[in-house]
Write an enzyme that holds these catalytic residues in place. Structure first.
Site, short mmCIF file in Angstrom:
data_model
loop_
_atom_site.label_atom_id
_atom_site.label_comp_id
_atom_site.label_asym_id
_atom_site.label_seq_id
_atom_site.Cartn_x
_atom_site.Cartn_y
_atom_site.Cartn_z
CD GLU A 175 -3.04 -0.91 0.11
OE1 GLU A 175 -3.07 0.17 -0.52
OE2 GLU A 175 -3.84 -1.84 -0.10
CG ASP A 218 -5.97 -7.39 -7.77
OD1 ASP A 218 -4.94 -7.67 -7.10
OD2 ASP A 218 -6.78 -6.53 -7.40
CD GLU A 260 -14.90 -5.29 -1.47
OE1 GLU A 260 -13.79 -5.34 -0.92
OE2 GLU A 260 -15.08 -4.80 -2.61
CD GLU A 280 -10.62 -2.06 -8.26
OE1 GLU A 280 -9.55 -1.91 -7.62
OE2 GLU A 280 -11.73 -1.75 -7.80
#
Length: 604
Positions: free
Chosen positions: A117, A258, A351, A372
């Site tokens: 992150e 991902d 989610e 996304e």
């Protein structure tokens, strides 16, 4: 496997219940301008809320109008928003923000942070803003700027380097300062995305600082993950970075994996490094063979390909956008239609959506303002100019305005079925969600921004940060310590662009094309792994240009041998294709012709 396949087929047929004819209204150019202005107002409602009520803490609490430190106390939302301010042309606030960060931000603290992150949000935000603030060509150069953000980025990255000191080369989370490897704080398990999503930020930093160490450790982490792939070229979700054993063997394209796929392709596009392209081709082919149940994606065991989890999770929604960059438009169109049908059913994407029960997965009912699906909508509109994607963007904007807008910003939705708001706003809402919405409508209205009209082609990081393909960043250099490293010496040779290898777009700038020799899988399969800056097949030096992302994948690369990719044939035989599915098929031929898209939105 037959029962899950049947359920997936039923869900595809039922997509028309979610989509209907709402996508046929059409967004006019005037309405696109109004929507673009509405998104701008959305950004400033949230950004001003953060600056007024949360700054310099990390993130805004939009319901209570307070702030919270969620990463490290680095004024996270401000850093994540810098290039969005530049994209909107807000010179005053961009300048003031860069100057404040240069004077006040410091990393000499002892705190445990997420390397992943911190890299994508903080390091990426600093690098992107530095490249904008230091370059006259962007139109946002700050005269007084003296590389303060670059120095901060280098300091931050050096503090994270010990995380890569593992037997596998795959990083481990650790604290800043001298607390390295304290047994009470160490986490030996890293996600595949966490280990494989550092190459862009660290690679650019090596080129900007003339120090190859950053790119080297990031690339070694990718190699460490890929070396432990299964025999069918799938990777799991979590791995022990010391033993190299997979602790979670579920393979998918969503949660925990991902951006591993994303950065393989984008590292090749930005740096021209063939090794990333080869790994991406192999990984993508395996994903399409074993994970794709047209139009959905499932999770399987990485070794046996046995179905583990028939679930759509919201992080999968980036995939159609990645397929646009790879030139594989046809499955992207179908998958986006399926994903968007879930959004229309609930007003947001949860989610997790269970493909077996056709309902929201228990414990995964939230929507934390994720970008996304909007990102993929932008890329598909950019590639096809199909107005349905503007309609989709309008619907998503309306959902955010009516369901997520709150007192001082935009709230997480804790339950998509009841649209219950939660007092939190992630920094990526301003870095990505709003950015992609604004770019979508600006593209339709007649683009006027540095991405579409600026001097460079841009790659977007997984956090939505703008990374330009400048000559310093994008050219593979010769005679460096390892393939892909950047170094300065007297033997640099930039590959020149001949008239035969370039076209001119409508703005008069040249578009570079991929060397077709990069696209041959067989030549890679017959050669040893790449090491050094020599082509192992020919012995010749590699001088690679960044170019358009045009047809990187061989035609029908993702299709299983002897049958259609996924379940398209079964659906066609049933005679129950939805109107949307029929239209998608009829458009595929034209769409694929427009798939040679990088970031200027022109066919190349």
């Amino acid at each position: 496997m037959e029962a899950p396949k049947l359920l997936l087929l039923i869900l595809l047929i039922r997509c028309d219940l979610f989509i209907g004819k709402a996508l046929g209204d059409g967004v006019t150019p005037d309405e696109a301008k109004e929507l673009r202005d509405e998104v701008r107002e959305m950004f400033y409602h949230a950004f001003n809320g953060y600056m007024d009520h949360a700054f310099p803490r990390d993130e805004l609490r939009p319901l209570s109008c307070g702030g919270e430190d969620t990463l490290g106390g680095y004024a996270l939302t401000l850093i994540d928003s810098l290039d969005t301010l530049a994209l909107l042309g807000d010179r005053e606030r961009f300048t003031a923000s860069v100057e404040w960060i240069g004077k006040n931000l410091r990393f000499d603290i002892n705190k445990t942070v997420s390397i992943f992150e911190t890299t994508i949000r903080v390091l990426g935000g600093l690098i992107s803003a530095h490249l904008i603030a230091s370059d006259n060509n962007t139109g946002m150069r700050i005269p007084s700027y003296d590389d303060e953000l670059l120095h901060l980025a280098e300091d931050l990255a050096r503090r994270m380097l010990p995380a890569f000191d593992t037997p596998t080369g795959i990083l481990v989370e650790l604290g800043f300062g001298d607390n390295r490897y304290q047994s009470a704080r160490i986490n030996l398990i890293t996600s595949t995305a966490g280990g494989g999503t550092l190459t862009l930020e660290f690679g650019i930093l090596s080129r900007l600082t003339n120090d190859p160490i950053f790119e080297q450790v990031a690339k070694n982490a990718v190699r460490g993950l890929w070396a432990r792939r299964s025999k069918i070229n799938l990777v799991g979700a979590h791995i022990d970075v010391f033993s190299g054993d997979w602790t979670q063997k579920d393979a998918g394209i969503g949660t925990s994996i991902d951006s591993f796929y994303e950065y393989l392709l984008k590292a090749y596009l930005l740096f021209g490094d063939e090794e990333y392209l080869f790994i991406f081709q192999e990984a993508y082919k395996a994903a399409m063979n074993y994970l794709f149940n047209d139009p959905w994606y499932v999770e399987v065991n990485m070794n046996s390909a046995a179905l583990v989890w028939p679930l759509f999770n919201s992080l999968q929604a980036f995939w159609p956008g990645l397929q646009v960059l790879a030139g594989d438009i046809e499955p992207a169109i179908r998958t986006h239609a399926a994903f968007f049908s879930v959004w229309r059913r609930y007003g947001f994407t949860p989610e997790g959506f269970n493909l077996a029960t056709l309902s929201v997965q228990q414990g995964q009912k939230s929507y934390p303002l994720r970008p996304e699906l909007i990102e993929s909508t932008y890329w598909l509109y950019k590639a096809t100019r199909d107005p349905r994607y503007l309609d989709a963007g309008r619907d998503m904007l309306a959902s955010l305005q009516y369901g997520a807008r709150c007192t001082c910003g935009y709230c997480h939705i804790s339950d998509v079925e009841f649209h219950k708001q939660e007092d939190h706003m992630e920094s990526f809402f301003l870095a990505e969600t709003v950015k992609y919405l604004w770019l979508l409508f600006d593209l339709a209205a007649g683009p006027d921004n540095l991405v579409e009209n600026g001097p460079y082609k841009y790659i977007f990081s997984t956090e939505g940060h703008l990374l330009p393909a400048t000559p310093q960043i994008s050219i593979v250099r010769e005679h460096c310590s390892y393939f892909g490293a950047y170094c300065r010496n007297n033997n640099l040779r930039l590959k020149t662009l001949s008239p035969e290898s370039a076209e001119t777009n409508s703005s008069g700038s040249q578009i570079r094309h991929a060397d077709s020799s990069f696209l041959s899988q067989s030549s890679y399969q017959s050669s040893p792994p790449v090491s050094g800056l020599k082509d192992p097949r020919t012995g010749e030096s590699l001088g690679v240009d960044v170019r358009t992302a045009c047809q990187i994948l061989p035609h029908n690369m993702g299709q299983r041998e002897g049958k259609s990719n996924g379940r398209k044939l079964g659906l066609a035989k049933s005679g129950k294709e939805t109107e949307f599915h029929k239209e998608s098929i009829s458009r595929e031929g034209n769409a694929s012709k427009e798939s040679c898209i990088y970031s200027n939105g022109k066919q190349s």
